[in-house]
Design a protein around this motif. Structure first.
Motif, PDB file in Angstrom:
ATOM      1  N   UNK C 151      47.298  48.865   2.400  1.00  0.00           N
ATOM      2  CA  UNK C 151      46.332  48.758   3.513  1.00  0.00           C
ATOM      3  C   UNK C 151      45.000  49.420   3.166  1.00  0.00           C
ATOM      4  N   UNK C 152      44.984  50.165   2.066  1.00  0.00           N
ATOM      5  CA  UNK C 152      43.819  50.986   1.686  1.00  0.00           C
ATOM      6  C   UNK C 152      43.435  51.921   2.832  1.00  0.00           C
ATOM      7  N   UNK C 153      44.458  52.447   3.497  1.00  0.00           N
ATOM      8  CA  UNK C 153      44.247  53.430   4.562  1.00  0.00           C
ATOM      9  C   UNK C 153      45.020  54.692   4.206  1.00  0.00           C
ATOM     10  N   UNK C 154      44.801  55.753   4.960  1.00  0.00           N
ATOM     11  CA  UNK C 154      45.352  57.053   4.567  1.00  0.00           C
ATOM     12  C   UNK C 154      46.431  57.606   5.484  1.00  0.00           C
ATOM     13  N   UNK C 155      46.390  57.209   6.767  1.00  0.00           N
ATOM     14  CA  UNK C 155      47.221  57.943   7.735  1.00  0.00           C
ATOM     15  C   UNK C 155      48.635  57.378   7.875  1.00  0.00           C
ATOM     16  N   UNK C 156      49.597  58.291   7.846  1.00  0.00           N
ATOM     17  CA  UNK C 156      50.989  57.938   8.111  1.00  0.00           C
ATOM     18  C   UNK C 156      51.415  58.677   9.377  1.00  0.00           C
ATOM     19  N   UNK C 157      51.774  57.927  10.412  1.00  0.00           N
ATOM     20  CA  UNK C 157      52.264  58.553  11.648  1.00  0.00           C
ATOM     21  C   UNK C 157      53.753  58.829  11.505  1.00  0.00           C
TER      22      UNK C 157
END
Lengths: 128, 483, 440
Positions: C151-157
């Motif tokens: 996703x080229x994103x950083x956050x993991x909930x």
């Protein structure tokens, strides 16, 4: 090994064909030969901007993987989606299959690339 | 045509049953209807006899150390002692729940504690953790410890990790997982780390150097003390990849060479079976100044009692849900106890003897790019055969299959063309080695007389050169009915 | 014991062949300064008889869950292992083999992995599964890394209802700097749906949901969470108990992009926490980014069906510093155990086992409530639940005294697991001890 006239070549074995302000980029016969049977091509996203030398995609063969760089700066206006279904066509017709089309942002960069004659010499040297 | 277990399935066939239920009929169930599975999972339906025959047949289409010689370079395919298998299956080990009260698992904790101590002595390190489940997992843990150490000193500009160009792929991949930029150091003409190149790469941005010693060419890094000085002088740490530790146990220790962190592969050096790809175990050893960073829990001993300590504020944390591959540890513990203070050195001596014997015997017919005293393995090359006959390292490998041998590692390390990386291990007899040499010489002759036959090999295996290109272009990763 | 076969006279002749005088000379390239030059400080070698005695004595100092009713779960479960599984695992062509690099010599192992991949894909309802990973925790951490990568994103909930050890493993993997863990409360025994949805944003790579979760509860707000994360362009990662999939709707039907879990319940012994196997399944879209080994079907030169390691360009030995993961091994032998287990219990057997576990847990709940105890959370569960108890440590000690291995100690509660091995009589004993404590 085929090297076509009227194309620009990079040291990473990519070619560029210019039509107006559009640059078609692909990989050379030398590149496909050294990669072997190509099994997958990861394409860039449309509208992405790249500087010359940036990685715009990935080419995978059975036993190797190579980053695909763009030899010129620009914005991606089209990608060759047919490669997703038929990656092997890069082996068969590397100069007939572009990977992406970029709108050139700095046409003067083309001067940094090699012509067919220079690229032929470059490949011969690389083979030694 | 080999049928899959699904294709042997017969609707309604089964052997397994549960005991009759003695629960009262009217126990209310808890699961709301829309959480229930509507369609049955597609699983086989076969009786026990067919299941046993099916997997017995699959075992016969596999090849292990017990089947024959397995000189797979860098993998240390030595004999796996059977007493160790027995030990790991003892109910007092195999039947332990990881969260049982500590007083009920004292024997297990003692085994782990003692194994750690023995590994410290073998490597010259000060403390060990057994948590990593494999060599690459250990590497990752080691790289985390290196990163945590630099961070703890506020030294956050160290963003690069050096690996040799001959390194295993796991080294650069590990460094990348930790966010390090990978810098390659060249090998010199003797196949060793180019010390001058290393010196030129060092700076206050280098977190460390990951090094296999002996290296992947099977050569001992003779300048190791100088290398350690160079890395340490620039503030970096030295990581020992233990893939090739079988060559030096009892002879020399990473801790004495200047390494700060090291991993060992229990499934290579300490004779635990590879299981067809796992499970392994990749314990990590560290020098005293890094002990605080080891993963939790740490096994502590006070008096005669062992306990798991989680109270380690500087620890990198956990890298495995529990304590690592305990069953594998039992086997390695048994192995070290069996060999004891004198046996481990015998291992290294005979592993190196066997490798040099093979190297000497093959040198006339195969190119050996670094043909001098090697350690537990050496790299031959089929480049002469390729140039003169068109027969490649892959063809040689397939030819060996027809002659009853598992082939060596091919096309690695990358710095040798047509590489054949041969590691005989200490558990092979001279007769076995001679037969292997004879097979390779015969293949060399065949390459000259009938290369086409080699290009079509193997002729005696259950299949012949599967189409890997088709497999990767249109991947079929599971069976689907009717396809 | 030693396993070196060449007698001294053969060694002598081999040294002569090499042209070297002594064993010591084989190490002439090692500088004197780094040579040990002394005997290792280890015990003397042991014969097999001594070894057997010593190891049996060490094992005897442990209390095996086999010998006592075990109500411990929390990620490792005392399920029954049919005799066939252990018997077949001792076929040494399997266990003494390496990773199947040479397909011609490894068709058996490759086919077994292909069958394993098929079973896991079918169980989880996902498009595909890899050949297995180290354990449930590391498989989940790898799933998070993949989500960030793709996703080229950083956050993991990461809700608190996910196994605490798994959360710690993910946190450690986050040292690479490529992911940022956002905790989500789970005070009511499920991931707080408000908290999840309000934290989802355009930087959210994935939401992790364990289902049934660490407390044994079903994540009853799963649908809402799935819609929220997909609505924001993130992924849904689910961690599941494979036994539960005989009864529960699989992750694929919930819309999961990646499904992982601890495969130990499928035919692998408790073994003090390992070796286990992490299973890893995903949608087809993620196929070329999946970490670990994959086995594919193809044909050989003669047109015969054949199995090979495939899509290797993803992996470290080719991609090196550009690989998404450094993993090389799978837990092949543990995966083989899972494959044989699922074959032997079969489709109907797995459903019955799942039902039995659930039925026993429901019975235990009923009996505990009759004895005056309460569950900590009022949520539907599968085979495990938390019973509120003032001093869980004392309760476990009391149970152990009665020859029962109790539960996992939570704050003010015991987490109890019920496998098909438990019986009504064992549960009645459990209830009588816990009920007695409650009334003290």
């Amino acid at each position: 090994m085929e090297i076509r006239e009227n194309l620009y070549y990079s040291e990473d074995h990519e070619w560029v064909r210019v039509e107006g302000d559009l640059a078609y980029v692909g990989i050379t016969d030398y590149a496909q030969h050294h990669l072997g049977d190509i099994v997958f091509v990861e394409l860039p996203e449309i509208d992405s901007e790249y500087a010359a030398g940036d990685t715009i995609g990935v080419i995978e063969s059975v036993k190797a993987v190579a980053d695909m760089h763009t030899p010129v700066s620009g914005t991606v206006v089209e990608v060759n989606e047919a490669l997703e279904q038929a990656p092997e066509s890069l082996n068969k017709d590397p100069y007939g299959r572009h990977i992406a089309i970029l709108r050139l942002s700095d046409p003067e960069e083309l001067g940094n690339l090699m012509n067919a004659e220079q690229y032929t010499a470059f490949c011969e040297q690389a083979e030694e | 045509m080999s049928k899959l277990i699904f294709e042997k399935s017969v609707k309604g066939a089964r052997s397994f049953t549960l005991p009759g239920s003695d629960l009262p009929d009217r126990v209310p169930e808890e699961i709301p209807a829309d959480f229930l599975r509507e369609e049955d999972p597609l699983l086989p339906e076969v009786g026990e006899v067919e299941a046993v025959r099916h997997y017995t047949e699959l075992s016969r289409k596999s090849y292990g150390v017990d089947s024959g010689f397995y000189p797979l370079g860098s993998c240390t395919m030595k004999y796996n002692p059977k007493i160790n298998e027995w030990a790991a299956r003892l109910p007092g080990f195999a039947g332990l729940h990881p969260y049982q009260p500590e007083e009920t698992v004292q024997g297990a904790l003692e085994l782990m504690y003692e194994l750690q101590r023995m590994l410290c002595e073998i490597t010259g390190m000060d403390a060990f953790t057994l948590q990593p489940a494999a060599g690459a997992h250990g590497e990752m843990t080691g790289a985390m410890i290196i990163k945590a150490y630099h961070n703890s000193r506020g030294d956050t500009k160290r963003t690069k990790m050096i690996v040799p160009d001959s390194a295993h792929g796991t080294n650069p991949a590990t460094a990348n997982m930790l966010g390090y930029k990978v810098i390659e150091v060249k090998s010199d003409e003797r196949g060793l780390v180019d010390v001058e190149d290393l010196r030129s790469l060092m700076s206050d941005e280098i977190a460390g150097l990951m090094l296999t010693n002996p290296n992947t060419l099977g050569l001992f890094e003779e300048n190791i003390r100088e290398i350690a000085e160079i890395v340490h002088a620039a503030g970096g740490l030295l990581y020992y990849d233990g893939a090739n530790a079988n060559a030096i146990i009892g002879i020399a220790r990473p801790g004495d060479m200047g390494f700060d962190v090291c991993h060992l592969n229990l499934h290579k050096t300490f004779a635990t079976p590879h299981g067809g790809g796992g499970p392994g175990s990749g314990p990590i050893g560290v020098k005293g100044f890094l002990v605080d960073f080891l993963p939790v829990p740490v096994i502590e001993k006070s008096g005669e009692r062992y306990r798991l300590s989680y109270d380690r504020p500087r620890s990198i944390g956990k890298i495995h849900a529990f304590y690592g591959n305990f069953g594998v540890m039992v086997k390695a513990y048994a192995y070290i106890k069996a060999l004891g203070n004198t046996g481990l050195k015998e291992v290294a001596c005979n592993a190196v003897l066997n490798a040099n014997y093979l190297r000497t015997m093959l040198a006339g017919s195969y190119d050996i790019p670094y043909n001098r005293l090697c350690k537990h393995e050496f790299v031959a090359s089929a480049r002469k055969q390729k140039k003169e006959t068109g027969v490649t390292a892959l063809d040689v490998a397939k030819g060996l299959i027809d002659r009853g041998f598992h082939p060596p590692t091919v096309y690695f390390p990358l710095i040798v063309e047509e590489a054949l990386m041969i590691e005989p291990t200490e558990t092979e007899t001279r007769e076995r080695l001679d037969a292997f040499v004879e097979a390779l010489l015969e293949i060399d002759r065949e390459a000259r007389e009938n290369p086409e036959r080699l290009k079509e090999a193997p002729h005696k295996a259950v299949i012949r050169r599967p189409d890997e290109t088709a497999a990767a272009r249109n991947p079929v990763l599971k069976w689907e009915p009717g396809k | 014991m030693n396993y070196v076969p060449n007698p001294p006279w053969v060694v002598r002749e081999m040294l002569d062949t090499i042209g070297i005088k002594s064993m010591e000379d084989l190490f002439a390239d090692i500088p004197e300064a780094v040579k040990l030059n002394r005997e290792l400080n280890l015990p003397r070698p042991e014969s097999e008889m001594e070894l057997r005695r010593d190891l049996a004595a060490l094992a005897a100092r442990n209390l095996a869950a086999d010998d006592r009713p075990c109500f411990l779960g929390a990620g490792a479960y005392d399920h029954y292992i049919p005799a066939v599984v252990e018997h077949l695992l001792l076929r040494s062509e399997f266990y003494t083999a390496y990773t199947p690099y040479q397909p011609e010599l490894s068709q058996g192992i490759l086919q077994s992995i292909f069958e394993y991949q098929t079973m896991i894909a079918n169980l989880t309802g996902m498009d595909l599964a890899n050949a297995s990973m180290y354990d449930g925790g590391s498989a989940l951490a790898e799933a998070c890394a993949l989500a960030c990568d793709t996703t080229r994103r950083r956050k993991i909930l990461l809700p608190e209802t996910v196994h605490p050890a798994y959360r710690q493993v993910i946190q450690t993997y986050a040292m690479g700097g490529k992911m940022e863990i956002v905790p989500v409360p789970g005070d009511e025994g499920i991931a707080d749906p408000e908290a999840v949805t309000s934290r989802i944003d355009k930087q959210t790579a994935a939401v992790v949901i364990q289902h049934p979760n660490f407390y044994g509860n079903l994540e009853t707000e799963l649908r809402r969470i799935e819609q929220a994360v997909h609505g924001a362009g993130g992924l849904l990662i689910m961690a599941v108990d494979p036994i539960s999939l005989g009864l529960l709707k699989p992750p694929g039907e919930w819309g999961a992009d990646i499904a992982v879990g601890e495969g130990q319940p499928l035919g692998n012994p408790l073994s003090f926490g390992g070796p286990y196997l992490g299973f890893f399944a995903a949608t087809e879209k993620l196929m070329r980014r999946v970490p670990g080994r994959l086995v594919g079907e193809t044909v050989d030169r003669d047109g015969n069906r054949a199995f090979v390691l495939t899509l290797q360009a993803r992996e470290q030995h080719i991609r090196r510093e550009k690989a998404g993961s450094n993993i090389c091994s799978n837990e092949a032998l543990c995966a083989l155990a899972a494959t044989i287990y699922l074959t032997v219990v079969g489709k109907e057997g797995l459903k019955e086992i799942a039902r039995r576990c659930h039925g026993l847990a429901c019975y235990a709940r009923q009996q505990l409530e009759k004895a005056g105890l309460k569950l900590k959370y009022r949520k539907p569960f599968f085979k495990e639940f938390a019973v509120a108890i003032g001093d869980p440590q004392a309760a476990n000690a009391a149970l152990l005294k009665e020859g029962i291995i109790g539960g996992y100690e939570l704050e003010g509660a015991l987490l109890l697991a019920f496998t098909e091995k438990r019986t009504r009589a064992e549960i009645d004993r459990l209830v009588s001890v816990l009920g007695g404590i409650a009334h003290e």
